[in-house]
Design a protein around this motif. Structure first.
Motif, PDB file in Angstrom:
ATOM      1  N   THR A 108       0.856  -1.269  -0.018  1.00  0.00           N
ATOM      2  CA  THR A 108      -0.047  -0.021  -0.077  1.00  0.00           C
ATOM      3  C   THR A 108       0.843   1.241  -0.005  1.00  0.00           C
ATOM      4  OG1 THR A 108      -0.047   0.053   2.558  1.00  0.00           O
ATOM      5  CG2 THR A 108      -2.078  -1.255   1.385  1.00  0.00           C
ATOM      6  N   ALA A 109       2.207   1.128   0.365  1.00  0.00           N
ATOM      7  CA  ALA A 109       3.052   2.487   0.405  1.00  0.00           C
ATOM      8  C   ALA A 109       4.537   1.917   0.312  1.00  0.00           C
ATOM      9  CB  ALA A 109       2.598   3.319   1.517  1.00  0.00           C
ATOM     10  N   LEU A 110       5.322   2.689  -0.241  1.00  0.00           N
ATOM     11  CA  LEU A 110       6.759   2.371  -0.286  1.00  0.00           C
ATOM     12  C   LEU A 110       7.453   3.799   0.267  1.00  0.00           C
ATOM     13  CD1 LEU A 110       7.284   0.660  -3.668  1.00  0.00           C
ATOM     14  CD2 LEU A 110       7.423  -0.383  -1.452  1.00  0.00           C
ATOM     15  N   LEU A 152       2.176  -2.826   4.124  1.00  0.00           N
ATOM     16  CA  LEU A 152       1.388  -3.910   3.725  1.00  0.00           C
ATOM     17  C   LEU A 152      -0.029  -3.918   4.161  1.00  0.00           C
ATOM     18  CD1 LEU A 152       3.907  -6.802   3.805  1.00  0.00           C
ATOM     19  CD2 LEU A 152       3.680  -5.669   1.895  1.00  0.00           C
ATOM     20  N   PHE A 153      -1.072  -4.323   3.409  1.00  0.00           N
ATOM     21  CA  PHE A 153      -2.263  -4.602   3.778  1.00  0.00           C
ATOM     22  C   PHE A 153      -2.449  -5.659   4.614  1.00  0.00           C
ATOM     23  CE2 PHE A 153      -6.527  -6.409   3.223  1.00  0.00           C
ATOM     24  CZ  PHE A 153      -7.474  -5.387   3.797  1.00  0.00           C
ATOM     25  N   GLY A 154      -2.981  -5.594   5.837  1.00  0.00           N
ATOM     26  CA  GLY A 154      -2.810  -6.591   6.841  1.00  0.00           C
ATOM     27  C   GLY A 154      -3.567  -6.508   7.808  1.00  0.00           C
ATOM     28  N   PRO A 155      -4.242  -5.187   8.262  1.00  0.00           N
ATOM     29  CA  PRO A 155      -3.826  -4.007   7.750  1.00  0.00           C
ATOM     30  C   PRO A 155      -2.599  -3.454   8.554  1.00  0.00           C
ATOM     31  CG  PRO A 155      -5.851  -3.546   9.150  1.00  0.00           C
ATOM     32  CD  PRO A 155      -5.511  -5.120   9.185  1.00  0.00           C
ATOM     33  N   GLY A 156      -1.836  -2.511   8.213  1.00  0.00           N
ATOM     34  CA  GLY A 156      -1.078  -1.866   8.932  1.00  0.00           C
ATOM     35  C   GLY A 156       0.601  -2.592   9.328  1.00  0.00           C
ATOM     36  N   HIS A 157       0.842  -3.532   8.186  1.00  0.00           N
ATOM     37  CA  HIS A 157       2.296  -4.152   8.463  1.00  0.00           C
ATOM     38  C   HIS A 157       3.342  -3.260   7.926  1.00  0.00           C
ATOM     39  CE1 HIS A 157       0.084  -7.517  10.197  1.00  0.00           C
ATOM     40  NE2 HIS A 157      -0.220  -7.998   9.011  1.00  0.00           N
ATOM     41  N   LEU A 158       4.421  -2.982   8.562  1.00  0.00           N
ATOM     42  CA  LEU A 158       5.658  -2.579   7.978  1.00  0.00           C
ATOM     43  C   LEU A 158       6.837  -3.403   8.136  1.00  0.00           C
ATOM     44  CD1 LEU A 158       5.324   0.780  10.067  1.00  0.00           C
ATOM     45  CD2 LEU A 158       4.825   0.563   7.564  1.00  0.00           C
ATOM     46  N   ILE A 159       7.533  -3.436   6.858  1.00  0.00           N
ATOM     47  CA  ILE A 159       8.850  -4.458   6.494  1.00  0.00           C
ATOM     48  C   ILE A 159       9.932  -3.625   6.209  1.00  0.00           C
ATOM     49  CG2 ILE A 159       9.607  -6.420   5.092  1.00  0.00           C
ATOM     50  CD1 ILE A 159       7.242  -7.435   5.333  1.00  0.00           C
ATOM     51  N   GLU A 160      11.013  -3.726   6.595  1.00  0.00           N
ATOM     52  CA  GLU A 160      12.229  -3.142   6.282  1.00  0.00           C
ATOM     53  C   GLU A 160      13.081  -3.771   5.495  1.00  0.00           C
ATOM     54  OE1 GLU A 160      15.959  -0.773   8.698  1.00  0.00           O
ATOM     55  OE2 GLU A 160      14.255  -1.723   9.730  1.00  0.00           O
ATOM     56  N   PHE A 212       4.790  -5.885  12.436  1.00  0.00           N
ATOM     57  CA  PHE A 212       3.479  -6.339  12.147  1.00  0.00           C
ATOM     58  C   PHE A 212       2.343  -5.613  12.928  1.00  0.00           C
ATOM     59  CE2 PHE A 212       5.957 -10.114  10.967  1.00  0.00           C
ATOM     60  CZ  PHE A 212       5.721 -10.105   9.448  1.00  0.00           C
ATOM     61  N   GLY A 213       1.296  -5.226  12.420  1.00  0.00           N
ATOM     62  CA  GLY A 213       0.131  -4.474  13.044  1.00  0.00           C
ATOM     63  C   GLY A 213       0.700  -3.136  13.694  1.00  0.00           C
ATOM     64  N   ALA A 214       1.670  -2.428  13.163  1.00  0.00           N
ATOM     65  CA  ALA A 214       2.132  -1.026  13.400  1.00  0.00           C
ATOM     66  C   ALA A 214       1.045  -0.054  13.555  1.00  0.00           C
ATOM     67  CB  ALA A 214       3.131  -0.567  12.693  1.00  0.00           C
ATOM     68  N   HIS A 215       0.172  -0.201  12.301  1.00  0.00           N
ATOM     69  CA  HIS A 215      -1.095   0.401  12.445  1.00  0.00           C
ATOM     70  C   HIS A 215      -2.295  -0.467  12.362  1.00  0.00           C
ATOM     71  CE1 HIS A 215       0.796   4.399  11.150  1.00  0.00           C
ATOM     72  NE2 HIS A 215       1.704   3.727  10.773  1.00  0.00           N
ATOM     73  N   SER A 245       5.347   7.108   8.926  1.00  0.00           N
ATOM     74  CA  SER A 245       4.377   6.425   8.462  1.00  0.00           C
ATOM     75  C   SER A 245       2.879   6.975   8.748  1.00  0.00           C
ATOM     76  CB  SER A 245       4.427   4.855   8.631  1.00  0.00           C
ATOM     77  OG  SER A 245       4.232   4.819   9.917  1.00  0.00           O
ATOM     78  N   ILE A 246       1.983   6.855   7.672  1.00  0.00           N
ATOM     79  CA  ILE A 246       0.793   7.614   7.968  1.00  0.00           C
ATOM     80  C   ILE A 246      -0.177   6.658   7.517  1.00  0.00           C
ATOM     81  CG2 ILE A 246      -0.579   9.665   7.637  1.00  0.00           C
ATOM     82  CD1 ILE A 246       2.017  10.976   7.207  1.00  0.00           C
ATOM     83  N   ASP A 247      -1.377   6.435   8.249  1.00  0.00           N
ATOM     84  CA  ASP A 247      -2.607   5.684   7.739  1.00  0.00           C
ATOM     85  C   ASP A 247      -3.882   6.265   7.515  1.00  0.00           C
ATOM     86  OD1 ASP A 247      -4.079   5.967  10.408  1.00  0.00           O
ATOM     87  OD2 ASP A 247      -2.924   4.377  11.261  1.00  0.00           O
ATOM     88  N   GLU A 248      -4.894   5.497   7.059  1.00  0.00           N
ATOM     89  CA  GLU A 248      -6.106   6.226   6.737  1.00  0.00           C
ATOM     90  C   GLU A 248      -6.975   6.915   7.949  1.00  0.00           C
ATOM     91  OE1 GLU A 248      -8.060   2.698   5.038  1.00  0.00           O
ATOM     92  OE2 GLU A 248      -7.489   3.445   3.009  1.00  0.00           O
ATOM     93  N   SER A 249      -6.703   6.695   9.322  1.00  0.00           N
ATOM     94  CA  SER A 249      -7.171   7.155  10.040  1.00  0.00           C
ATOM     95  C   SER A 249      -6.564   8.466  10.731  1.00  0.00           C
ATOM     96  CB  SER A 249      -7.450   6.244  11.515  1.00  0.00           C
ATOM     97  OG  SER A 249      -6.020   6.026  11.943  1.00  0.00           O
ATOM     98  N   ALA A 250      -5.556   9.042   9.952  1.00  0.00           N
ATOM     99  CA  ALA A 250      -4.709  10.182  10.485  1.00  0.00           C
ATOM    100  C   ALA A 250      -3.647   9.871  11.460  1.00  0.00           C
ATOM    101  CB  ALA A 250      -5.776  11.314  10.675  1.00  0.00           C
TER     102      ALA A 250
END
Length: 237
Positions: free
Chosen positions: A67-69, A79-87, A100-103, A119-124
Motif C-alpha cells: 500500500t505504500a513505499l 502491507l495491507f494486513g492491515p498496517g504491517h511495516l517491513i524494512e 506487524f500491526g504497527a497501524h 508512516s501515516i494511515d487512513e485514520s490520520a
C-alpha cells in the motif's frame, strides 16, 4: 512567483511494466510494486534490468498487497494486513526488520526526513521512527525503534512532506464563491508539542481553483512551496 512552463513536456508517460500499484524513486533506484511483488531497478544500468525481486509471501505475509513505499538508507514497505511495516535492504531486498500491526488500518504514506522515517494511515494516525542507540545505526530500525505517535487532519485530499508535513482537507477553505481558496495545515512533526500552522493558498488565477492535489519544492526558489490544484492551476506559498 511560478516556474517557467513554456518548455513543459505534457505527454503522459509510457510504462512498460503493467499494472504498477505503487512506485518509489530514490536517486537512480526505482522500486515498483504490483500487488505482493516488488521489483527494484537501477537507471544507471538499464531501465529493464532488475536489481532484485521480492515477494511478500516469502517475507512471511500472505494474502496481502503493498500500500505504500518509502526510501531511506533502506526500503520501508507497508502491507495491507492491515498496517504491517517491513524494512528491506536496498541492495539485495533482504528483510532487515518487521513491525506487524504497527497501524490498525491501511498505511497510505511513508516518508523519509533526514534520519527519520514517518508512516501515516487512513485514520490520520502518524508514527515517527528515529534511530536508537540499541540498533547501533544512524537510521531508524523497525526492530528496535519505539515510534512517537501523532494525529493529523482527517479526510485529507493532499498530504506531503515538504520540510514540514503539508496537508489539505477539501472542506477547509477561506472565502466564498469564486474567491474561495483552500487552506493548508503544516505540521512540524519533528518538534514534539508543536502546533500545526495554517496558510491560505494564493493561486495564479482569480477564481476558485479547487482542492490541493500535489506539491513540490524547487532548489532554485527554495523560499516557496508550489502546489497544484484540482482544476489544473498552480500556486506558490
Amino acid at each position: 512567483l511560478l516556474p517557467n512552463a513554456s518548455r513543459a513536456f505534457r505527454r503522459p508517460p509510457t510504462l512498460r511494466t503493467p499494472k504498477i500499484h505503487v512506485p518509489a524513486l530514490s536517486g537512480t533506484r526505482v522500486l515498483v510494486a504490483t500487488y505482493h511483488h516488488l521489483q527494484c531497478f537501477d537507471l544507471v544500468w538499464h531501465a529493464d534490468v532488475l536489481i532484485w525481486v521480492g515477494d511478500t509471501m516469502e517475507m512471511g505475509v500472505r494474502d496481502t498487497k503493498v500500500t505504500a513505499l518509502g526510501f531511506g538508507l533502506r526500503v520501508w514497505v507497508a502491507l495491507f494486513g492491515p498496517g504491517h511495516l517491513i524494512e528491506l535492504d536496498l541492495d539485495a531486498g533482504e528483510v532487515m526488520g518487521t513491525r506487524f500491526g504497527a497501524h490498525a488500518v491501511i498505511v497510505t504514506h511513508i516518508f523519509q526526513h533526514q534520519n527519520t522515517m514517518v508512516s501515516i494511515d487512513e485514520s490520520a494516525k502518524m508514527l515517527v521512527f528515529e534511530p536508537t542507540a540499541t540498533s547501533g545505526s544512524e537510521v531508524p530500525s523497525l526492530t528496535y525503534a519505539t515510534p512517537q505517535m501523532y494525529r493529523i487532519a482527517e479526510k485529507r485530499v493532499f498530504l506531503k512532506l515538504l520540510g514540514g508535513l503539508w496537508t489539505s482537507v477539501r472542506s477547509d477553505t477561506n472565502g466564498s464563491g469564486p474567491t474561495t481558496v483552500p487552506i493548508v495545515r503544516i505540521y512540524n512533526v519533528f518538534t514534539p508539542g508543536s502546533i500545526a500552522r495554517t496558510a491560505s493558498v494564493l493561486p495564479n488565477i482569480p477564481h476558485n481553483v479547487g482542492a490541493v492535489t500535489s506539491g513540490t519544492l524547487l532548489q532554485s526558489h527554495a523560499e516557496f512551496t508550489y502546489l497544484g490544484h484540482r482544476v489544473g492551476s498552480s500556486a506558490s506559498v
